[in-house]
Design a protein around this motif. Structure first.
Motif, PDB file in Angstrom:
ATOM      1  N   ALA A 105      -0.843   4.274   0.289  1.00 16.06           N
ATOM      2  CA  ALA A 105      -1.541   5.318   1.184  1.00 16.06           C
ATOM      3  C   ALA A 105      -2.366   4.458   1.932  1.00 16.06           C
ATOM      4  N   ASP A 106      -2.366   4.366   3.432  1.00 17.80           N
ATOM      5  CA  ASP A 106      -3.291   3.659   4.053  1.00 17.80           C
ATOM      6  C   ASP A 106      -3.097   4.032   5.577  1.00 17.80           C
ATOM      7  N   ASN A 107      -4.340   4.352   6.110  1.00 19.38           N
ATOM      8  CA  ASN A 107      -4.302   5.117   7.618  1.00 19.38           C
ATOM      9  C   ASN A 107      -3.898   3.740   8.606  1.00 19.38           C
ATOM     10  N   SER A 134       0.807  -1.294  -0.125  1.00 19.35           N
ATOM     11  CA  SER A 134      -0.026   0.192  -0.234  1.00 19.35           C
ATOM     12  C   SER A 134       0.901   1.301  -0.008  1.00 19.35           C
ATOM     13  N   THR A 172       4.693   4.326   4.528  1.00 26.21           N
ATOM     14  CA  THR A 172       3.712   5.357   4.247  1.00 26.21           C
ATOM     15  C   THR A 172       2.544   5.451   5.391  1.00 26.21           C
ATOM     16  N   GLY A 173       1.643   6.469   5.443  1.00 25.13           N
ATOM     17  CA  GLY A 173       0.355   6.385   6.107  1.00 25.13           C
ATOM     18  C   GLY A 173       0.621   5.602   7.447  1.00 25.13           C
ATOM     19  N   GLY A 174      -0.307   5.022   7.764  1.00 21.07           N
ATOM     20  CA  GLY A 174      -0.270   4.487   9.236  1.00 21.07           C
ATOM     21  C   GLY A 174       0.583   3.191   9.367  1.00 21.07           C
TER      22      GLY A 174
END
Length: 153
Positions: A59-61, A57, A81-83
């Motif tokens: 962009a993933d929270n 991924s 990235t992201g979370g």
């Protein structure tokens, strides 16, 4: 592929959530598509059978795949990235690859797979991280605390 160059010729890929891909020839590894898995026990068996879970991924929270993998004691390789950086502790319960850098991702997969003792240690840390940070009881306490603070204000 970097994995082939680094001697991981026996790698086999299990993909769930998808039925097939048109790019299989580019992977150079046997691929088995499991499709959607809705049964929790079957999903836990898939995670537990794996040596590493790769989360590509960008962009993933807070991707459930990464948390579920850790809960099953399987290290995670993901982009930083992201979370994902809140879930994966670099070289403790997995590997955080440089964002959108496939070579870094391949290096992370190789790093996990190349050493059996390291892989076992990563798996133990993965399970510990899941228990300490993502247990249902802890999440319930956090939600309760949040709700109480909102009601008090």
């Amino acid at each position: 592929s970097s994995l082939r160059k680094n001697g991981i010729e026996k790698a086999k890929l299990l993909v769930f959530g998808a039925i097939s891909s048109h790019d299989d020839n580019e992977l150079h590894f046997p691929v088995t598509y499991l499709g959607q898995i809705t049964n929790e026990d079957e999903l836990a068996q898939v995670y537990s059978a794996a040596d590493v879970t790769v989360v590509p991924s960008r962009a993933d929270n807070l991707p459930n795949v990464a948390v579920e993998s850790l809960a099953c004691g399987t290290p995670v390789v993901a982009f930083d990235t992201g979370g994902l950086s809140d879930i994966v502790v670099h070289q403790s319960n997995g590997f955080l690859a440089h964002a959108e850098n496939p070579e870094s991702m391949a290096q992370g997969i190789y790093w996990v797979l190349e050493n059996a003792q390291r892989r076992v240690a990563l798996g133990l840390q993965a399970r510990r991280a899941a228990e300490e940070n993502f247990s249902l009881e802890l999440q319930a306490r956090r939600y309760r605390s949040l709700y109480q603070s909102v009601l008090e204000n």
